[in-house]
Design a protein around this motif. Structure first.
Motif: not given
Length: 400
Positions: A321-334
């Motif tokens: 859940f930690g890694s999913h939280s980071v990766a998914s928010s990163w997609v929205g930013r990029r």
């Protein structure tokens, strides 16, 4: 960019939005993953193998993954909130209908339709947050959305397991459907209307381009690959741990196995915390560490001690859940445009990982037992770790 219209953390609008999307994440994960502790029950009642019983989870994940690629463009036409609301009500009602189906194949058809209905929530919710939240708030808000996923997964699994032990799996899954219906009502009333979204007419011949241009970005293709690997490994742990613990020397009851899913609370906390930490320290520094933690967790599950096995499941859950939280928010930013489509690609691979790799894990369990599942998990997470290390070379984006 109109800063005044972006939602800041701590405001009433932020609390309403995160409450609504927390409820939505709760509902989606409960209806999808509430069947997970019931897989041994399905195998016994319907006389199917562990891999076949996993289709109760794999099929809706597969239909959800494919439908995401169609539903996300529809949200550009009809709006974020209407699409998400319809998705939540439909998936709840289909879950209730599934418990009334007497035969295995009919049940699987309704489970596949449930995944189809649920496709209107995940990518559209990510797009909503990316559009409406300030850059300082998006990490926390995405973490809370995923925290709702974690809580929904935990409550769904716990209720299904406990009620199945004392009544039947139909009562357990039916209860989840009713809770999902209540969550849909809460979502409808709580979520603020989009302020920055502008509907536009969709020319369907142009739709493929709204997806493919994301693959020219330096980071997005790697971020799309990460959830396939991470979710594939994670779902294998939860799909087959019940089979292991029902057998000697543990011989746990269905209730006891359902109670193990309380460790999903660790996922609820870790997703919000990791998302916030990543917003402060940078996603490049946090993602690979979160994935590495998962390899530590799977090693712990190889122990014979039940306490160490449960501890390992906790660590794996925090990692995922930690890694999913980071990766998914990163997609929205990029993704600077067509955010719903970028989120759809990410989540398509997320749920395809759950479906394809989750079922493949059944082959490893059948032939090599838990050691086979753990080895399969480790190979997927090592690959994900290499992806995360590749992403550390990306320069940070400006805050907005």
């Amino acid at each position: 960019m109109d800063e005044a219209r972006l939602i800041e953390a701590g405001t009433p609008a932020f609390r309403r939005a995160t409450l609504a999307l927390f409820a939505a994440g709760f509902s989606t994960f409960a209806v999808l993953y509430g069947v997970q502790p019931l897989l041994p029950v399905f195998a016994d009642n319907f006389h199917v193998s562990p891999a076949e019983s996993s289709l109760a989870l794999s099929l809706p994940c597969a239909t959800l993954a494919i439908a995401l690629l169609v539903v996300s463009p529809l949200s550009e036409v009809f709006g974020r909130k209407p699409v998400m609301t319809a998705s939540l009500f439909a998936s709840a009602l289909l879950t209730i209908a599934a418990v009334l189906m007497p035969d295995w194949h009919g049940f699987l058809i309704l489970r596949a339709l449930t995944g189809l209905a649920a496709s209107g929530l995940p990518a559209v919710a990510m797009a909503y947050l990316s559009e409406e939240m300030h850059g300082r708030a998006i990490g926390l808000s995405m973490g809370l959305l995923i925290g709702g996923n974690a809580l929904g997964g935990m409550v769904g699994r716990l209720l299904a397991g406990v009620i199945a032990d004392h009544a039947s799996w139909r009562w357990g899954l039916g209860t989840i459907g009713v809770l999902a219906l209540l969550a849909a009502v809460a979502f409808q009333f709580a979520l603020p209307a989009s302020q920055r979204f502008r509907a536009h007419r969709m020319r369907w011949r142009e739709v493929p381009g709204t997806f493919t241009h994301h693959f020219s970005d330096a980071g997005l293709p790697w971020l799309f690959l990460a959830p396939f690997l991470l979710m594939g490994g994670f779902v294998c742990v939860y799909n087959y741990i019940g089979f292991r613990l029902l057998d000697p020397p543990y011989s746990l009851s269905q209730t006891a196995i359902g109670l193990i899913f309380v460790v999903y609370l660790a996922g609820t906390a870790s997703s919000a915390l990791t998302g916030h930490v990543a917003s402060v320290l940078g996603r490049r520094k946090v993602l690979w560490l979160a994935i590495l933690l998962g390899l530590v967790g799977i090693a712990l599950t190889m122990a014979e001690s039940l306490i160490l096995i449960i501890l390992g499941i906790v660590v794996v859950t925090v990692s995922f859940f930690g890694s999913h939280s980071v990766a998914s928010s990163w997609v929205g930013r990029r993704a600077s445009s067509d955010r719903a489509q970028a989120s759809a690609i990410y989540l398509c691979l997320f749920y395809l990982g759950s479906s394809l790799l989750g079922t493949a894990g059944g082959w490893f369990f059948l032939h090599y037992g838990w050691a086979g599942v753990a080895g399969f998990f480790a190979s997927l997470y090592v690959a994900a770790l290499l992806v995360a290390l590749r992403l550390t070379r990306l320069p940070p984006l400006p805050l907005s």
